[in-house]
Scaffold this active site. Structure first.
Site, PDB file in Angstrom:
ATOM      1  N   SER A 116       0.804  -1.228   0.000  1.00 54.56           N
ATOM      2  CA  SER A 116       0.000   0.000   0.000  1.00 54.56           C
ATOM      3  C   SER A 116       0.836   1.277   0.000  1.00 54.56           C
ATOM      4  O   SER A 116       1.655   1.474  -0.885  1.00 54.56           O
ATOM      5  CB  SER A 116      -0.956  -0.059   1.182  1.00 54.56           C
ATOM      6  OG  SER A 116      -1.844   1.012   1.169  1.00 54.56           O
ATOM      7  N   ASP A 143      -1.735   1.494  -3.663  1.00 50.77           N
ATOM      8  CA  ASP A 143      -2.464   0.371  -4.268  1.00 50.77           C
ATOM      9  C   ASP A 143      -3.902   0.759  -4.606  1.00 50.77           C
ATOM     10  O   ASP A 143      -4.741  -0.110  -4.892  1.00 50.77           O
ATOM     11  CB  ASP A 143      -2.415  -0.879  -3.378  1.00 50.77           C
ATOM     12  CG  ASP A 143      -3.088  -0.672  -2.029  1.00 50.77           C
ATOM     13  OD1 ASP A 143      -3.184   0.486  -1.577  1.00 50.77           O
ATOM     14  OD2 ASP A 143      -3.508  -1.670  -1.417  1.00 50.77           O
ATOM     15  N   ASP A 150      -6.530   1.984  -2.936  1.00 47.46           N
ATOM     16  CA  ASP A 150      -7.733   1.687  -2.161  1.00 47.46           C
ATOM     17  C   ASP A 150      -8.091   2.825  -1.204  1.00 47.46           C
ATOM     18  O   ASP A 150      -8.984   2.674  -0.372  1.00 47.46           O
ATOM     19  CB  ASP A 150      -7.639   0.339  -1.426  1.00 47.46           C
ATOM     20  CG  ASP A 150      -6.546   0.296  -0.383  1.00 47.46           C
ATOM     21  OD1 ASP A 150      -5.785   1.272  -0.264  1.00 47.46           O
ATOM     22  OD2 ASP A 150      -6.454  -0.730   0.320  1.00 47.46           O
ATOM     23  N   ALA A 199     -11.458   8.448   8.193  1.00 48.84           N
ATOM     24  CA  ALA A 199     -11.068   9.803   7.822  1.00 48.84           C
ATOM     25  C   ALA A 199      -9.923   9.771   6.799  1.00 48.84           C
ATOM     26  O   ALA A 199      -9.833  10.622   5.922  1.00 48.84           O
ATOM     27  CB  ALA A 199     -10.655  10.585   9.065  1.00 48.84           C
ATOM     28  N   PRO A 229      -3.715   2.393  21.504  1.00 49.95           N
ATOM     29  CA  PRO A 229      -2.425   1.884  21.020  1.00 49.95           C
ATOM     30  C   PRO A 229      -2.530   1.674  19.511  1.00 49.95           C
ATOM     31  O   PRO A 229      -3.535   1.157  19.027  1.00 49.95           O
ATOM     32  CB  PRO A 229      -2.274   0.548  21.757  1.00 49.95           C
ATOM     33  CG  PRO A 229      -3.654   0.135  22.143  1.00 49.95           C
ATOM     34  CD  PRO A 229      -4.484   1.373  22.251  1.00 49.95           C
ATOM     35  N   GLY A 252      -2.084   0.014  15.883  1.00 50.19           N
ATOM     36  CA  GLY A 252      -1.968  -1.367  15.429  1.00 50.19           C
ATOM     37  C   GLY A 252      -0.801  -1.548  14.472  1.00 50.19           C
ATOM     38  O   GLY A 252      -0.436  -2.668  14.126  1.00 50.19           O
TER      39      GLY A 252
HETATM   40  C1  16G Z   1      -4.396  -0.142   8.827  1.00 57.19           C
HETATM   41  C2  16G Z   1      -5.826  -0.212   8.394  1.00 57.19           C
HETATM   42  C3  16G Z   1      -6.452   1.155   8.335  1.00 57.19           C
HETATM   43  C4  16G Z   1      -6.274   1.863   9.655  1.00 57.19           C
HETATM   44  C5  16G Z   1      -4.831   1.875  10.076  1.00 57.19           C
HETATM   45  C6  16G Z   1      -4.696   2.374  11.497  1.00 57.19           C
HETATM   46  C7  16G Z   1      -6.840  -1.745   6.809  1.00 57.19           C
HETATM   47  C8  16G Z   1      -6.818  -2.283   5.421  1.00 57.19           C
HETATM   48  N1  16G Z   1      -5.941  -0.820   7.081  1.00 57.19           N
HETATM   49  O1  16G Z   1      -3.613   0.498   7.870  1.00 57.19           O
HETATM   50  O2  16G Z   1      -7.809   0.998   8.053  1.00 57.19           O
HETATM   51  O3  16G Z   1      -6.740   3.186   9.570  1.00 57.19           O
HETATM   52  O4  16G Z   1      -4.331   0.552  10.056  1.00 57.19           O
HETATM   53  O5  16G Z   1      -3.362   2.362  11.873  1.00 57.19           O
HETATM   54  O6  16G Z   1      -7.631  -2.152   7.635  1.00 57.19           O
HETATM   55  P1  16G Z   1      -2.942   2.538  13.388  1.00 57.19           P
HETATM   56  O7  16G Z   1      -3.531   1.393  14.164  1.00 57.19           O
HETATM   57  O8  16G Z   1      -1.463   2.552  13.378  1.00 57.19           O
HETATM   58  O9  16G Z   1      -3.518   3.844  13.851  1.00 57.19           O
HETATM   59 MG    MG Z   2      -3.828   1.094   0.376  1.00 53.34          MG
END
Ligand code: 16G
Ligand code: MG
Length: 537
Positions: free
Chosen positions: A66, A276, A278, A368, A493, A495
């Protein structure tokens, strides 16, 4: 299972003894491309198993990282209806990717027996990759994994992630469309043309599009062959430069300015995709100031439009919007009070939003950051397709809704399809991007990151809007929020990064900033901060 074939594939794609542990997270596997060869072979194996587990339905396997830098790569699997891999299989993916070469056959047998998979069933895997240089070799590794398990492989070559979702869906549900990239192009083009005709437009719509030097450029060029009498798209970062480098939706969102090599002049309507394709965002400049139209704006535009069409056609549709805690408070207020649409909130991550959106006849969901789509239930599609309206206005509204259901990629957020949806709505409502921006004013907001020793000590509930641990943090946040007007703040936290994220919004920029820094300080104090205590610059 042909154990010898698996052993041979493992021999061709050896896992180094000191291989780094990889986890199948919210966005699949994602890391440096040069440590992914054995992982991709195993993802191929898993895709074949998943296909058999689903009675031979086609499963998608997209090789992409991505918006990450070019040297990274990754993989994600797509389930039969074009949705993301079922969460319970993420653990299998992680186990298979990390086991030693001589444990592979055993791990596969465990999955077969735990899931009761009939290995006589045929298997089919749809492969796709983005424009990264490492993609071809990694796809070959995935293909070797599929073949070792006896699965048929359909290779789409260089495609957007949402195109893989689309083709998978079509292969398993013929009513959705023709299961090819050309079928995708034709479906979207026909739907946009129908809208164009309804709107009675004669002149071209002009756009400036930042393609992040990614696959969006490749696919948009193809699509525009069908749309060049309606859309004039000037492409920037169309692949001649480095992927995602100072360009793309993530860069524009984080930096809050136009990407490199592209100027947003007065009156320019600008769009940006991620690597990518999306995710999509719009932006323009007003009196020299950058103005972004993010996922919340797209949700608001789409939900209000669909609601108005339903009302005009006297069609009883239960329309809902799904957001995350990051949605700007004023977008939520706009949707609930002005558009009259209920709003639900879920945890961050597309799969959570998508799942919740299925609760409605028409579920509109966007993060967002520009990732999202609209899903129509079978019942809603039936109503829209069979409804007959007496009035001219009602007939037009139904025709608009029908075209929308064809134009929108309902399987997953799709930058190309979402962009066409936005253009279609603006066109049908005779709106400019300035009109769109005037639907509501964003509350000033600030996002910060806090480094702590172990981010897992921060636990949240209520769709991440409240934290339950460490003790005292939520009450400290509540006390701070009370001091400001229209204020809201939460912490969670991350992800994807080793940090705790802080979000704050309030009536003024100064209040939002002050609140965000104060909350960040509390996180550092109460959750085991490391390095310097956060302080405003
Ligand atoms: C991932 C998620 C995205 C989310 C982001 C949060 C998918 C395909 N992608 O990139 O939706 O906004 O994580 O990141 O689900 P964070 O947990 O570091 O804030
Ligand atoms: Mg993407």
């Amino acid at each position: 299972m042909d154990a010898a074939a698996v052993v041979e594939a493992a021999g061709a794609h050896k896992r180094p003894e000191d291989a780094k542990h990889v986890g199948y997270g919210t966005a699949g596997f994602r890391t440096k491309a040069d440590i992914l060869d054995h992982v991709l072979m195993r993802v191929g194996v898993l895709a074949a198993l998943r296909s058999r587990c689903k009675g031979g339905a086609a499963i998608g396997l997209m090789v992409t990282a991505s918006h990450n830098p070019e040297p990274d790569n990754g993989a994600k699997l797509v389930d039969p209806m074009g949705e993301m891999l079922e969460a319970s299989w993420e653990a299998y993916a992680t186990r298979l990717a990390n086991c030693k070469d001589d444990e592979l056959v055993g791990e596969i047998n465990t999955i077969i027996s735990e899931c009761g998979i009939d290995m006589q069933t045929k298997a089919k895997v749809v492969l796709g990759r983005d424009t990264r240089g490492s993609g071809l070799k990694l796809c070959q590794a995935a293909r070797d994994g599929c073949t070792a398990l006896g699965a048929e492989v359909v290779d789409l070559g260089i495609v957007t992630t949402p195109q893989v979702h689309y083709v998978v869906r079509c292969l398993n549900d013929a009513t959705y469309g023709t299961p090819t990239v050309a079928g995708y192009q034709e479906k979207l083009a026909a739907a946009f043309k129908a809208i164009w005709t309804l709107a009675g437009r004669t002149d071209l719509i002009s756009l400036k599009l930042d393609c992040a030097n990614g696959v969006g450029a490749v696919q948009m060029k193809e699509l525009l062959k069908h749309l060049d009498s309606m859309l004039k798209v000037e492409m920037y970062n169309d692949g001649s430069g480095q992927l995602n480098h100072e360009c793309g939706a993530d860069y524009v969102k984080v930096q809050q300015h136009a990407p490199a090599n592209m100027t947003a002049g007065a009156g320019d309507r600008c769009v940006t995709f991620d690597g990518d394709a999306d995710r999509v965002l719009y932006f323009f400049t007003r009196d020299g100031t950058f103005f972004m139209l993010d996922g919340d704006r797209i949700s608001s535009l789409a939900a209000q439009f669909i609601q108005q069409c339903a009302t005009a056609a006297a069609l009883d549709l239960n329309i809902g919007v799904v957001q995350t805690a990051y949605a700007n408070g004023n977008s939520t207020k706009f949707l609930q009070t002005k558009a009259g649409v209920p709003v639900a909130c879920t945890k961050t991550g597309v799969k959570h939003l998508h799942h919740k959106a299925l609760d409605y006849d028409v579920g509109v969901y966007f993060e967002a950051n520009g990732h999202g789509t609209v899903v129509f239930s079978d019942a809603a599609l039936k109503k829209i397709n069979e409804h007959e309206s007496g009035s001219e206005e009602g007939k037009r509204a139904i025709a608009m809704l029908r075209a929308m259901t064809e134009l929108i990629n309902q399987t997953v957020g799709d930058a190309i399809s979402d962009m066409l949806m936005v253009e279609a709505i603006l066109l049908l409502q005779n709106m400019t991007v300035e009109d769109w921006a005037a639907m509501y004013d964003d509350l000033p907001n600030r996002q910060l990151k806090v480094k702590i020793a172990d981010r897992s000590v921060v636990k949240t509930t209520n769709a991440e809007r409240e934290c339950t641990a460490p003790a005292g943090l939520q009450s400290a946040i509540d006390e701070l929020v009370k001091k400001f007007t229209s204020a809201r703040s939460f912490v969670r936290p991350s992800g994807t990064e080793d940090v705790v994220r802080v979000y704050a919004e309030a009536e003024t920029r100064e209040q939002a900033d002050t609140l965000a820094w104060a909350v960040a300080g509390k996180v550092w104090d109460l959750a085991g901060g490391i390095g310097d205590r956060p302080h405003a610059p």
